[in-house]
Design an enzyme around this catalytic site. Structure first.
Site, short mmCIF file in Angstrom:
data_model
loop_
_atom_site.label_atom_id
_atom_site.label_comp_id
_atom_site.label_asym_id
_atom_site.label_seq_id
_atom_site.Cartn_x
_atom_site.Cartn_y
_atom_site.Cartn_z
N SER A 68 0.80 -1.09 0.00
CA SER A 68 0.08 0.13 0.04
C SER A 68 1.00 1.32 0.14
CB SER A 68 -0.98 0.25 1.15
OG SER A 68 -1.80 -1.02 1.42
N1 SAM Z 1 -1.12 -3.34 3.69
C1 SAM Z 1 -0.43 -4.37 2.75
C2 SAM Z 1 0.95 -3.66 2.59
O1 SAM Z 1 1.41 -2.82 2.66
O2 SAM Z 1 1.50 -4.69 1.82
C3 SAM Z 1 -1.46 -4.21 1.81
C4 SAM Z 1 -1.84 -5.44 1.00
S1 SAM Z 1 -2.70 -5.11 -0.71
C5 SAM Z 1 -3.19 -3.78 -0.83
C6 SAM Z 1 -4.26 -6.32 -0.05
C7 SAM Z 1 -3.83 -7.71 0.22
O3 SAM Z 1 -5.03 -8.47 0.60
C8 SAM Z 1 -3.43 -8.49 -1.05
O4 SAM Z 1 -1.94 -9.20 -0.55
C9 SAM Z 1 -4.53 -9.64 -1.25
O5 SAM Z 1 -3.98 -10.70 -1.50
C10 SAM Z 1 -5.12 -9.79 0.36
N2 SAM Z 1 -6.45 -10.19 0.14
C11 SAM Z 1 -7.44 -9.99 -0.88
N3 SAM Z 1 -8.66 -10.65 -0.49
C12 SAM Z 1 -8.29 -11.27 0.95
C13 SAM Z 1 -8.90 -12.19 1.62
N4 SAM Z 1 -10.41 -12.42 1.46
N5 SAM Z 1 -8.29 -12.65 2.69
C14 SAM Z 1 -7.02 -12.54 3.01
N6 SAM Z 1 -6.50 -11.81 2.09
C15 SAM Z 1 -6.82 -11.01 1.18
#
Ligand code: SAM
Length: 218
Positions: A68
């Site tokens: 992010s």
């Molecule tokens: N805060 C994190 C970072 O700075 O790296 C951001 C992560 S990214 C914007 C969002 C994450 O949510 C992704 O890695 C995605 O695979 C995960 N994600 C999406 N749906 C999900 C779910 N149902 N359960 C767990 N993780 C999920």
């Protein structure tokens, strides 16, 4: 991806400038700014891309996902009002950067990621950096029932609606921070659990997250 863990004057200086920028953009919570000043964001990047690590931008981390934007991490973290010892559920571990910021603030973190490769990477890399959350692989749109209730829940992917199951996993007085909207843009929403079945909802600014994919999401 080859990670290297060296925090030299160039990266320290860039991190300080990023924190100053976040403050200028309206992040006021000193604890959040201090925490973000401590976590070496370049450790989440291949060395080839270190020059990108302290720009206020999201960046690809593989599997179609992103680390992010620092402003977004600071914004969501500030809304959580973390107190030392808070039990926090983070849905969407991704790179693990947000996880480290929460740990720097003294939270006990339960973090869940649905992408196996990202999960495996954070399980290896974060403890090596000295950060020890409780890692889970699976669909976080259902929360993690067996460790509930939580003081705070943060969702780091965009949801079409607020999953009821997450509200049930909050303590009374607990807080959920979640981006809600369509796949193009979402509003940041905070929900305070005032009492069983009594919630206070606040709708804030617009963001663009990758989608929350799962049983209780897209
Ligand atoms: N805060 C994190 C970072 O700075 O790296 C951001 C992560 S990214 C914007 C969002 C994450 O949510 C992704 O890695 C995605 O695979 C995960 N994600 C999406 N749906 C999900 C779910 N149902 N359960 C767990 N993780 C999920």
């Amino acid at each position: 991806m080859a990670y290297k863990f060296v925090d030299n004057y160039r990266e320290k200086g860039a991190r300080k400038r990023l924190v100053d920028l976040l403050q200028k953009k309206g992040i006021e919570d000193e604890h959040v700014l201090l925490a973000m000043g401590k976590v070496p964001r370049h450790y989440f990047f291949d060395e080839t891309f270190w020059s990108q690590a302290y720009k206020d931008i999201a960046f690809p981390i593989g599997e179609g996902q992103t680390i992010s934007q620092p402003y977004t991490v600071a914004y969501q973290t500030q809304l959580l009002h973390i107190r030392k010892g808070d039990k926090v559920l983070e849905i969407g571990t991704g790179s693990g950067y947000q996880t480290c910021v929460l740990l720097e603030l003294g939270a006990e973190v339960y973090t869940i990621e649905r992408q196996e490769k990202l999960f495996e990477r954070t399980v290896q890399v974060l403890p090596y950096m000295g950060y020890k959350p409780n890692f889970y692989l699976g669909d976080g749109s259902r929360g993690i029932e067996n460790h509930a209730p939580y003081d705070k829940i943060i969702v780091t992917a965009g949801a079409p609606t607020v999953p009821d199951v997450l509200l049930r996993q909050l303590k009374i007085g607990g807080l959920l921070v979640i981006p809600v909207g369509n796949e193009q843009e979402q509003k940041m929403v905070t929900i305070l659990k005032v009492a069983e079945n009594d919630y206070e909802k606040v709708v804030l600014d617009t963001f663009r997250f990758v989608p929350l994919v799962g049983d209780k999401a897209w």
